[in-house]
Design an enzyme around this catalytic site. Structure first.
Site, PDB file in Angstrom:
ATOM      1  N   HIS A  48       0.796  -1.159   0.072  1.00  0.00           N
ATOM      2  CA  HIS A  48      -0.325   0.049   0.128  1.00  0.00           C
ATOM      3  C   HIS A  48       0.463   1.335  -0.035  1.00  0.00           C
ATOM      4  CE1 HIS A  48      -3.916  -1.932   1.702  1.00  0.00           C
ATOM      5  NE2 HIS A  48      -3.641  -2.661   0.741  1.00  0.00           N
ATOM      6  N   GLU A  84       1.020   3.765   1.738  1.00  0.00           N
ATOM      7  CA  GLU A  84       1.946   4.566   3.266  1.00  0.00           C
ATOM      8  C   GLU A  84       2.754   3.596   3.682  1.00  0.00           C
ATOM      9  OE1 GLU A  84      -1.131   3.895   2.690  1.00  0.00           O
ATOM     10  OE2 GLU A  84      -2.002   5.031   3.691  1.00  0.00           O
ATOM     11  N   CYS A 124      -5.810   1.961   5.793  1.00  0.00           N
ATOM     12  CA  CYS A 124      -6.638   1.093   6.496  1.00  0.00           C
ATOM     13  C   CYS A 124      -5.843   0.458   7.609  1.00  0.00           C
ATOM     14  CB  CYS A 124      -6.414   0.052   4.917  1.00  0.00           C
ATOM     15  SG  CYS A 124      -4.666  -1.159   4.877  1.00  0.00           S
ATOM     16  N   CYS A 161      -2.160  -0.077   7.354  1.00  0.00           N
ATOM     17  CA  CYS A 161      -1.282   0.892   7.224  1.00  0.00           C
ATOM     18  C   CYS A 161      -1.601   1.566   8.243  1.00  0.00           C
ATOM     19  CB  CYS A 161      -1.692   2.203   6.102  1.00  0.00           C
ATOM     20  SG  CYS A 161      -1.695   1.183   4.542  1.00  0.00           S
TER      21      CYS A 161
END
Lengths: 158, 158
Positions: B55, B57, B85, B88
């Protein structure tokens, strides 16, 4: 657990011990199995890699997905020496394995000095109430990119 | 947010758009700043890397830590095009930055077809009640490795 499943867990525990004594990071290990074959394994490497995301489960998931050449762990079993922290649990949900087995608990991790339980308590809080300040900054253009995704011809759902 | 902070957010949004159109993954971008210098950035690369943990991040945190040669993001600001999320957010807690700014929300991500909100609902559930079956298998040896960590001479807390 079957005897074979206990053996996989033993392997995860062995990784937790050897990784720690090698100075890689905390005492955590993980093994991922598909159809009786170990397709990924890992131990915590936060310290040796200067990577706060290099938890055992994340390392093992990345290796398993590389080996399977897919971003999904369909039909896989994850054996981890400790209950996954929220980061690793999130990673597990994105990878969608069949089942997870874990030995130590988040409370035992907490007693050993780790933040797992603290982070579990922070996550359900409204962003503005968390220990790390989080500010919502609504942005029309960011939202427009989501619309572009919804209409994106090459969209592949993951 | 200051004008400069809005510029960092704009950069994160630009990454969310370019990464998506390049086929890297979903429409998510992230920029990490320390003392006015961008030290890490990333966009979602789940599809291009076959890595469910890639992801925006996580990619940005890994880059920032590599650049800083540390596993901590002390004093850093994270600008992300969408609310992190759970994976993250967990990564952010382990990295311990100063502050997080986000544009889109988890509900908007859900409307765009992503599991963020679903995973936020799953995390606080007891492991046995979750959609992905999780089994606690207590193990004396796994717990012994935690004791070894507590008494480990070279222990470095992270």
């Amino acid at each position: 657990m079957t005897e074979l499943q206990k053996t996989y867990m033993q392997m995860a525990i062995n990784l937790s011990r050897s990784g720690m004594h090698s100075g890689n990071g905390g005492p955590f290990g993980c093994v991922i199995v598909k159809d009786g074959v170990i397709i990924g394994q890992g131990n915590n490497q936060v310290l040796s890699n200067n990577d706060p995301t290099a938890h055992a489960e994340v390392v093992a998931i990345r290796e398993a997905c590389k080996n399977l050449r897919t971003f999904q762990l369909e039909g896989c079993e994850i054996y981890t020496s400790c209950e996954p922290c929220p980061m690793c649990l999130g990673a597990i949900y994105w990878a969608r394995p069949k089942q997870v087995f874990y030995a130590n608990t988040r409370q035992q991790a907490s007693e050993a000095g780790f933040d797992d339980d603290f982070i579990y308590h922070e996550l359900p809080l409204p962003p503005q109430d968390r220990k790390i300040p989080m500010q919502h900054a609504p942005n029309d253009e960011a939202l427009k990119v989501f619309s572009e995704w919804e209409n994106f011809e090459d969209k592949k759902v993951y």
